[in-house]
Design a protein around this motif. Structure first.
Motif, mmCIF file in Angstrom:
data_model
loop_
_atom_site.group_PDB
_atom_site.id
_atom_site.type_symbol
_atom_site.label_atom_id
_atom_site.label_comp_id
_atom_site.label_asym_id
_atom_site.label_seq_id
_atom_site.Cartn_x
_atom_site.Cartn_y
_atom_site.Cartn_z
ATOM 1 N N THR A 157 14.204 0.758 37.390
ATOM 2 C CA THR A 157 14.649 -0.096 36.225
ATOM 3 C C THR A 157 16.100 -0.885 36.442
ATOM 4 O O THR A 157 17.009 0.123 36.763
ATOM 5 N N ASP A 158 16.087 -2.051 36.667
ATOM 6 C CA ASP A 158 17.362 -2.398 36.755
ATOM 7 C C ASP A 158 17.898 -3.439 35.746
ATOM 8 O O ASP A 158 19.044 -3.966 35.691
ATOM 9 N N TYR A 159 17.093 -3.581 34.679
ATOM 10 C CA TYR A 159 17.270 -4.401 33.756
ATOM 11 C C TYR A 159 18.090 -3.730 32.468
ATOM 12 O O TYR A 159 18.883 -4.377 31.612
ATOM 13 N N ALA A 160 18.046 -2.308 32.652
ATOM 14 C CA ALA A 160 18.694 -1.526 31.494
ATOM 15 C C ALA A 160 19.615 -0.416 32.310
ATOM 16 O O ALA A 160 19.180 -0.128 33.709
ATOM 17 N N THR A 161 20.636 -0.114 31.823
ATOM 18 C CA THR A 161 21.734 0.473 32.704
ATOM 19 C C THR A 161 21.745 1.964 31.952
ATOM 20 O O THR A 161 22.030 1.825 30.536
ATOM 21 N N ARG A 162 21.718 3.220 32.194
ATOM 22 C CA ARG A 162 21.781 4.289 31.665
ATOM 23 C C ARG A 162 23.296 4.829 31.264
ATOM 24 O O ARG A 162 23.523 5.263 30.107
ATOM 25 N N ALA A 163 24.040 4.770 32.273
ATOM 26 C CA ALA A 163 25.288 5.181 32.035
ATOM 27 C C ALA A 163 26.264 4.212 32.947
ATOM 28 O O ALA A 163 25.823 3.661 33.823
ATOM 29 N N TRP A 164 27.572 4.425 32.838
ATOM 30 C CA TRP A 164 28.516 3.809 33.405
ATOM 31 C C TRP A 164 29.928 4.211 33.570
ATOM 32 O O TRP A 164 30.174 5.245 32.717
ATOM 33 N N PRO A 165 30.676 3.990 34.542
ATOM 34 C CA PRO A 165 32.357 4.515 34.605
ATOM 35 C C PRO A 165 32.713 4.237 33.191
ATOM 36 O O PRO A 165 32.610 3.325 32.802
ATOM 37 N N GLY A 166 33.538 5.428 32.880
ATOM 38 C CA GLY A 166 34.272 5.225 31.517
ATOM 39 C C GLY A 166 33.547 5.609 30.351
ATOM 40 O O GLY A 166 33.910 5.674 29.366
ATOM 41 N N GLY A 167 31.954 5.715 30.671
ATOM 42 C CA GLY A 167 31.342 6.001 29.414
ATOM 43 C C GLY A 167 31.165 7.565 29.513
ATOM 44 O O GLY A 167 31.913 8.248 29.766
ATOM 45 N N LEU A 169 18.663 2.507 37.889
ATOM 46 C CA LEU A 169 19.495 2.018 39.150
ATOM 47 C C LEU A 169 20.829 1.825 38.498
ATOM 48 O O LEU A 169 20.881 1.498 37.453
ATOM 49 N N PHE A 170 21.873 1.674 39.224
ATOM 50 C CA PHE A 170 23.210 1.237 38.687
ATOM 51 C C PHE A 170 23.661 0.117 39.656
ATOM 52 O O PHE A 170 23.996 0.217 40.919
ATOM 53 N N GLY A 171 24.403 -0.842 38.838
ATOM 54 C CA GLY A 171 25.226 -1.863 39.657
ATOM 55 C C GLY A 171 24.621 -2.744 40.607
ATOM 56 O O GLY A 171 23.380 -2.593 40.889
ATOM 57 N N PRO A 172 25.654 -3.586 41.196
ATOM 58 C CA PRO A 172 24.909 -4.637 42.083
ATOM 59 C C PRO A 172 24.201 -3.963 43.428
ATOM 60 O O PRO A 172 23.281 -4.378 44.034
ATOM 61 N N GLU A 173 24.837 -2.778 43.821
ATOM 62 C CA GLU A 173 24.239 -2.179 44.868
ATOM 63 C C GLU A 173 22.921 -1.412 44.697
ATOM 64 O O GLU A 173 22.348 -0.800 45.550
ATOM 65 N N LYS A 174 22.683 -1.411 43.450
ATOM 66 C CA LYS A 174 21.245 -0.518 42.915
ATOM 67 C C LYS A 174 21.121 0.847 43.446
ATOM 68 O O LYS A 174 20.164 1.141 43.975
#
Lengths: 375, 375
Positions: free
Chosen positions: B187-197, B228-233
């Motif tokens: 999945t790269d169209y949705a993001t589970r978590a992120w820095p500062g979250g 997946l996370f970020g442009p690096e996936k």
């Protein structure tokens, strides 16, 4: 198999045998006092929406394995009903809230509903408790439509049961003495929302994680925090409100009203949309630009130094507009001017008046105002 | 003013007058059946932790304005108690869960508690319902410690009341026929978590938004999604589990076990930590590397093409380890080999055995296992 749509015509009303008398306006604390009745409607994945009920305000009884307690299957709206001079009670842009509520529900696999039917039901609820809608400028009835997943069991999966409930709270102005400009601390150590996340939806999930940065800002003397995003440090929201800045170009004298664009990380505020529409309609385009664009804290700091930052305010249903007088950013203080002897800038004051004139019926607005009861 | 700490010595027990008989193992569905009792402890910002109570399992009754329904003031843990051959009932690394629970609470301004006291109380609760702990490989008692904000009122602020409750569910193996390898959709169209979250905390807020990508993956024939996370996936987690990959260098023959590093976006899984510790202890370092490092879906696809991707599995309390046989990524299918005629690779099978040997007491582990009851 057909599942039942939400239908207001099945409404069942059970009156509260102990109707309350209105509290004096000066005793109203935001979201602490509730009216005599609540609306509830249950949903089941097999059968659809059940019988809507207006009944005495009271506790919800839920199994401890209910998915709302574990996986945050919950979303809400914030709306207000206003008592006009001619004793009508009207809602402000309820269609916008209902539309957003359905978008929130879709994002976490809770059921959708017919928006007009829920507006009708909310109208009936308000009708039931209309004697508790407070009178006076700045006073209103805060409306909290809420949807929760209500199926039991600990597997992380789509809720098979859900419930809408609506409760009503008579409220006063967010600040007792009208406007009171606030100080913000810019936050870059925590991030409110992210592309591909759900920061544009009114989900419970977006709120609990906001408290810690707010608390830390408060410990340093700021009323709220200002959310920044990414290496560019774009300004996104203030606390739980949208945020606007006003710049004046020192060379051309042209002014600009700016707010963050709806890129999926910004709550699609009804007040935000209303401010933009009214500003585009009321401001002279030869003097003003109204822009939804990215704006970084660096730009704000720089334009402040040049004397080009002339106003800032938050917007939301609870406070309508909330003027900002200072932003703490790293070791700097970015000062934002206020009108002499007042608690806001000139445009902030105008925006607040434009909106409240419509809300209290002093200016007619057919599309934005819906009368739901008369006294 | 002193506030009371959580203290197990004040425990009050009210027995369920209608004790249940154990269900046959084949009727146990994960998180659907609960035992006769639950534990509750209430907290108040003024007075601290109240009297812990073990009482008959039953509904919670909460005001509709309670902050848990609106702002997701809620967090949980997932733990298991195992029945050993010598009829002891033991917890697996409860200290890890309690520590994480306090970290989750801190992130959303819910109260902290004495971790040892809650372990004692959970032990007492299990003792009360010990006849309902199922017997047999793959069977256990799933434990769900939960904390919710329980103060009433709609202002978004720090909860002034809270509650811990613990419920118990007898469960079988996640897959009835032992291992069953799953197919994932990246999945790269949705993001589970992120820095500062707050994706590293076990908050309800992290779960509801996960259902939609899972459902969309399911609609295309995949059991789970791979985040997946970020442009690096970078690969981060699978569904609601941590994820591991095994590579074998085609030139040197050296193998590598890889999982995402704890950078604030990854749940700090107890099973994840246990897999890493056991792998570092049991695998021959001249043949193996065990790494917490970033690994992108591009690397996984590329190494699969070279024949260097030899295993993959998810890890979590519910399934312990869950082997993966395929990843759908854009229009590609990344195949992951399994042992001939089996549902996992060799290391996955070993890891599962290492952990279950400790959990069921076939291998002694003083620090990881705590006996709480005997039959």
């Amino acid at each position: 198999m057909t599942v039942a749509p939400l239908d207001a015509c099945y409404l069942k009303i059970t009156s509260n045998p102990n109707p309350s008398v209105p509290k004096p306006n000066n005793e109203l604390v935001f979201g602490k006092t509730f009216t005599d009745h609540m609306l509830t409607v249950e949903w089941d994945i097999e059968t659809g929406w059940g019988i809507p009920e207006i009944k005495p305000y009271g506790n919800l009884s839920l199994d401890p394995s209910c998915c709302v307690f574990h996986y945050a299957f919950e979303l809400f709206e914030g709306m207000k009903a206003y008592r006009t001079k001619d004793n009508k009670i009207s809602l402000f842009r309820p269609d916008m809230n209902m539309k957003r509520m359905n978008k929130s529900a879709e994002r976490i696999c809770l059921p959708s509903f017919d928006e007009e039917e829920l507006i009708k039901l909310i109208g009936k609820l308000i009708e039931q408790d209309k004697h508790l809608v407070p009178e006076g400028e700045g006073y209103s009835l805060y409306i909290r439509p809420t949807m929760i997943g209500s199926s039991n069991g600990l597997g992380v999966s789509i809720p098979t049961k859900a419930m809408i409930f609506v409760i009503l709270s008579p409220v006063g102005p967010y600040y007792k003495t009208g406007f009171k400009a606030v100080k913000l601390e810019a936050t870059d150590y925590a991030t409110r929302a992210w592309p591909g996340g759900c920061g544009d939806k009114k989900l419970g999930a977006n709120y609990a994680p906001c408290i810690l940065p707010q608390r830390q800002a408060a410990s340093r003397g700021y009323q709220q925090n200002l959310w920044l995003f990414g290496p560019e440090k774009y300004v996104t929201e203030v606390g739980t409100m949208n945020v606007f800045f006003v710049f004046e170009d020192s060379k051309t004298g042209k002014k600009e009203l700016v707010t963050a664009p709806l890129d999926g990380t910004i709550l699609e505020g009804v007040t935000r949309a209303s401010v933009l529409e009214l500003a585009r309609q009321n401001l002279n385009p030869s003097e003003w630009e109204v822009n939804e664009r990215y704006c970084s804290i660096y730009e704000i700091a720089e334009r402040s130094k040049k004397g080009e930052l002339i106003e800032a305010f938050g917007s939301g249903t609870a406070a309508v507009v909330s003027p900002i007088k200072e932003i703490g950013w790293e070791n700097e203080k970015i000062d934002i001017p206020l009108l002499a002897g007042e608690q806001s800038g000139a445009l902030t004051k105008s925006v607040a008046a434009w909106i409240s004139d419509i809300q209290y019926g002093r200016v007619q607005h057919k599309n934005w105002v819906r009368v739901v009861a008369e006294l």
